[in-house]
Design a protein around this motif. Structure first.
Motif, PDB file in Angstrom:
ATOM      1  N   LEU A   9       0.857  -1.194   0.000  1.00 26.54           N
ATOM      2  CA  LEU A   9       0.000   0.000   0.000  1.00 26.54           C
ATOM      3  C   LEU A   9       0.886   1.235   0.000  1.00 26.54           C
ATOM      4  N   PHE A  10       0.743   2.058  -1.048  1.00 27.80           N
ATOM      5  CA  PHE A  10       1.467   3.321  -1.153  1.00 27.80           C
ATOM      6  C   PHE A  10       0.541   4.442  -0.704  1.00 27.80           C
ATOM      7  N   LEU A  11       1.038   5.278   0.210  1.00 32.82           N
ATOM      8  CA  LEU A  11       0.225   6.353   0.770  1.00 32.82           C
ATOM      9  C   LEU A  11       0.816   7.722   0.477  1.00 32.82           C
ATOM     10  N   CYS A  12      -0.044   8.653   0.100  1.00 32.79           N
ATOM     11  CA  CYS A  12       0.301  10.071   0.078  1.00 32.79           C
ATOM     12  C   CYS A  12      -0.975  10.835   0.415  1.00 32.79           C
ATOM     13  N   THR A  13      -0.874  12.081   0.650  1.00 37.34           N
ATOM     14  CA  THR A  13      -2.010  12.836   1.170  1.00 37.34           C
ATOM     15  C   THR A  13      -3.239  12.760   0.266  1.00 37.34           C
ATOM     16  N   HIS A  14      -3.076  13.103  -1.011  1.00 36.69           N
ATOM     17  CA  HIS A  14      -4.252  13.197  -1.891  1.00 36.69           C
ATOM     18  C   HIS A  14      -4.485  11.977  -2.767  1.00 36.69           C
ATOM     19  N   ASN A  15      -3.574  11.020  -2.764  1.00 39.92           N
ATOM     20  CA  ASN A  15      -3.715   9.804  -3.562  1.00 39.92           C
ATOM     21  C   ASN A  15      -4.060  10.130  -5.013  1.00 39.92           C
ATOM     22  N   SER A  16      -3.256  11.033  -5.585  1.00 42.81           N
ATOM     23  CA  SER A  16      -3.527  11.394  -6.976  1.00 42.81           C
ATOM     24  C   SER A  16      -2.288  11.304  -7.865  1.00 42.81           C
ATOM     25  N   ALA A  17      -1.090  11.180  -7.296  1.00 37.17           N
ATOM     26  CA  ALA A  17       0.118  11.189  -8.127  1.00 37.17           C
ATOM     27  C   ALA A  17       1.123  10.122  -7.671  1.00 37.17           C
ATOM     28  N   ARG A  18       1.926  10.441  -6.639  1.00 38.17           N
ATOM     29  CA  ARG A  18       3.007   9.537  -6.230  1.00 38.17           C
ATOM     30  C   ARG A  18       2.510   8.155  -5.824  1.00 38.17           C
ATOM     31  N   SER A  19       1.483   8.100  -5.011  1.00 39.27           N
ATOM     32  CA  SER A  19       0.978   6.798  -4.566  1.00 39.27           C
ATOM     33  C   SER A  19       0.373   6.012  -5.723  1.00 39.27           C
ATOM     34  N   ILE A  20      -0.229   6.708  -6.668  1.00 37.60           N
ATOM     35  CA  ILE A  20      -0.790   6.062  -7.862  1.00 37.60           C
ATOM     36  C   ILE A  20       0.337   5.425  -8.680  1.00 37.60           C
ATOM     37  N   ILE A  21       1.433   6.160  -8.849  1.00 31.56           N
ATOM     38  CA  ILE A  21       2.580   5.634  -9.592  1.00 31.56           C
ATOM     39  C   ILE A  21       3.154   4.412  -8.872  1.00 31.56           C
ATOM     40  N   GLY A  22       3.255   4.474  -7.547  1.00 31.12           N
ATOM     41  CA  GLY A  22       3.722   3.325  -6.774  1.00 31.12           C
ATOM     42  C   GLY A  22       2.827   2.111  -6.968  1.00 31.12           C
ATOM     43  N   GLU A  23       1.518   2.329  -6.906  1.00 35.69           N
ATOM     44  CA  GLU A  23       0.562   1.235  -7.125  1.00 35.69           C
ATOM     45  C   GLU A  23       0.784   0.609  -8.497  1.00 35.69           C
ATOM     46  N   ALA A  24       0.926   1.445  -9.514  1.00 40.34           N
ATOM     47  CA  ALA A  24       1.103   0.945 -10.881  1.00 40.34           C
ATOM     48  C   ALA A  24       2.407   0.165 -11.023  1.00 40.34           C
ATOM     49  N   LEU A  25       3.494   0.692 -10.453  1.00 43.02           N
ATOM     50  CA  LEU A  25       4.780   0.006 -10.543  1.00 43.02           C
ATOM     51  C   LEU A  25       4.751  -1.356  -9.858  1.00 43.02           C
ATOM     52  N   ALA A  26       4.180  -1.424  -8.672  1.00 44.67           N
ATOM     53  CA  ALA A  26       4.114  -2.694  -7.950  1.00 44.67           C
ATOM     54  C   ALA A  26       3.208  -3.687  -8.680  1.00 44.67           C
ATOM     55  N   SER A  27       2.053  -3.221  -9.134  1.00 47.64           N
ATOM     56  CA  SER A  27       1.079  -4.112  -9.777  1.00 47.64           C
ATOM     57  C   SER A  27       1.557  -4.664 -11.111  1.00 47.64           C
ATOM     58  N   THR A  28       2.426  -3.936 -11.785  1.00 46.81           N
ATOM     59  CA  THR A  28       2.906  -4.374 -13.097  1.00 46.81           C
ATOM     60  C   THR A  28       4.351  -4.860 -13.055  1.00 46.81           C
ATOM     61  N   HIS A  29       4.893  -5.047 -11.850  1.00 41.29           N
ATOM     62  CA  HIS A  29       6.290  -5.456 -11.737  1.00 41.29           C
ATOM     63  C   HIS A  29       6.481  -6.828 -12.391  1.00 41.29           C
ATOM     64  N   PRO A  30       7.522  -6.960 -13.205  1.00 41.09           N
ATOM     65  CA  PRO A  30       7.726  -8.220 -13.939  1.00 41.09           C
ATOM     66  C   PRO A  30       7.949  -9.449 -13.058  1.00 41.09           C
ATOM     67  N   SER A  31       8.330  -9.262 -11.805  1.00 46.49           N
ATOM     68  CA  SER A  31       8.554 -10.407 -10.914  1.00 46.49           C
ATOM     69  C   SER A  31       7.255 -11.126 -10.585  1.00 46.49           C
ATOM     70  N   GLY A  32       6.132 -10.399 -10.649  1.00 49.95           N
ATOM     71  CA  GLY A  32       4.853 -10.980 -10.255  1.00 49.95           C
ATOM     72  C   GLY A  32       4.696 -11.157  -8.762  1.00 49.95           C
ATOM     73  N   LYS A  33       5.662 -10.686  -7.971  1.00 45.47           N
ATOM     74  CA  LYS A  33       5.638 -10.867  -6.516  1.00 45.47           C
ATOM     75  C   LYS A  33       4.776  -9.841  -5.788  1.00 45.47           C
ATOM     76  N   LEU A  34       4.474  -8.729  -6.446  1.00 49.86           N
ATOM     77  CA  LEU A  34       3.851  -7.608  -5.757  1.00 49.86           C
ATOM     78  C   LEU A  34       2.466  -7.301  -6.316  1.00 49.86           C
ATOM     79  N   ARG A  35       1.614  -6.839  -5.429  1.00 49.09           N
ATOM     80  CA  ARG A  35       0.290  -6.346  -5.817  1.00 49.09           C
ATOM     81  C   ARG A  35       0.153  -4.972  -5.168  1.00 49.09           C
ATOM     82  N   GLY A  36       0.057  -3.949  -6.009  1.00 47.46           N
ATOM     83  CA  GLY A  36       0.045  -2.585  -5.510  1.00 47.46           C
ATOM     84  C   GLY A  36      -1.344  -2.061  -5.213  1.00 47.46           C
TER      85      GLY A  36
END
Length: 161
Positions: A9-36
């Motif tokens: 879980l990626f957290l930032c105040t407004h959940n509109s930029a940085r945390s969204i990018i973190g979610e996308a990176l984890a969810s699409t990580h090629p290892s398949g180990k992470l769910r963002g």
């Protein structure tokens, strides 16, 4: 053999930029180990278009993206998080809800790219800088023995990157 996926879980105040990018990176990580996942303490009304574009380029279904309160992840029926990562200094300083399951937490602070003034190219560059910084850390996280990771190790990923 099914590999365990770890919820991040990626957290930032407004959940509109940085945390969204973190979610996308984890969810699409090629290892398949992470769910963002992502959330904010005071979520905005929409996802920043630059963050949405990065998520789309990474291959995430942007239909699923929305700004949401971190309270939804403290509910009994919410997915249990293995890792909680704050990506903005404001969210890191706030009192978070109780997270079920005692997830490992850390702060990986990045400047807010949505605050950058200038041309479209300058704004996009700010978002790409955050994406590259988060990508480096997510890559390191995915390469670690996740079942043994503790808070100190999670924080060191940011310190040593």
């Amino acid at each position: 053999m099914n590999m365990k996926q770890y919820n991040v879980l990626f957290l930032c105040t407004h959940n509109s930029a940085r945390s969204i990018i973190g979610e996308a990176l984890a969810s699409t990580h090629p290892s398949g180990k992470l769910r963002g996942f992502s959330a904010g303490s005071t979520p905005g009304t929409s996802v920043n278009p630059y963050a949405a574009q990065i998520a789309k380029e990474l291959g995430l279904d942007t239909f699923l993206l929305k700004s949401k309160s971190w309270d939804v992840f403290a509910l009994p029926d919410a997915p249990k998080m293995d890792f909680i990562i704050t990506v903005c200094d404001n969210a890191a300083g706030e009192v978070c809800p109780h997270w079920p399951g005692q997830p490992v937490s850390a702060h990986w602070g990045f400047p807010d790219p949505s605050q950058v003034q200038g041309t479209d190219m300058e704004k996009r560059a700010a978002f790409n800088a955050v994406m590259n910084g988060l990508k480096k850390r997510v890559d390191i996280l995915a390469a670690m023995p996740l079942e043994k990771l503790d808070a100190m190790s999670l924080k060191e990923i940011h310190s040593n990157s």
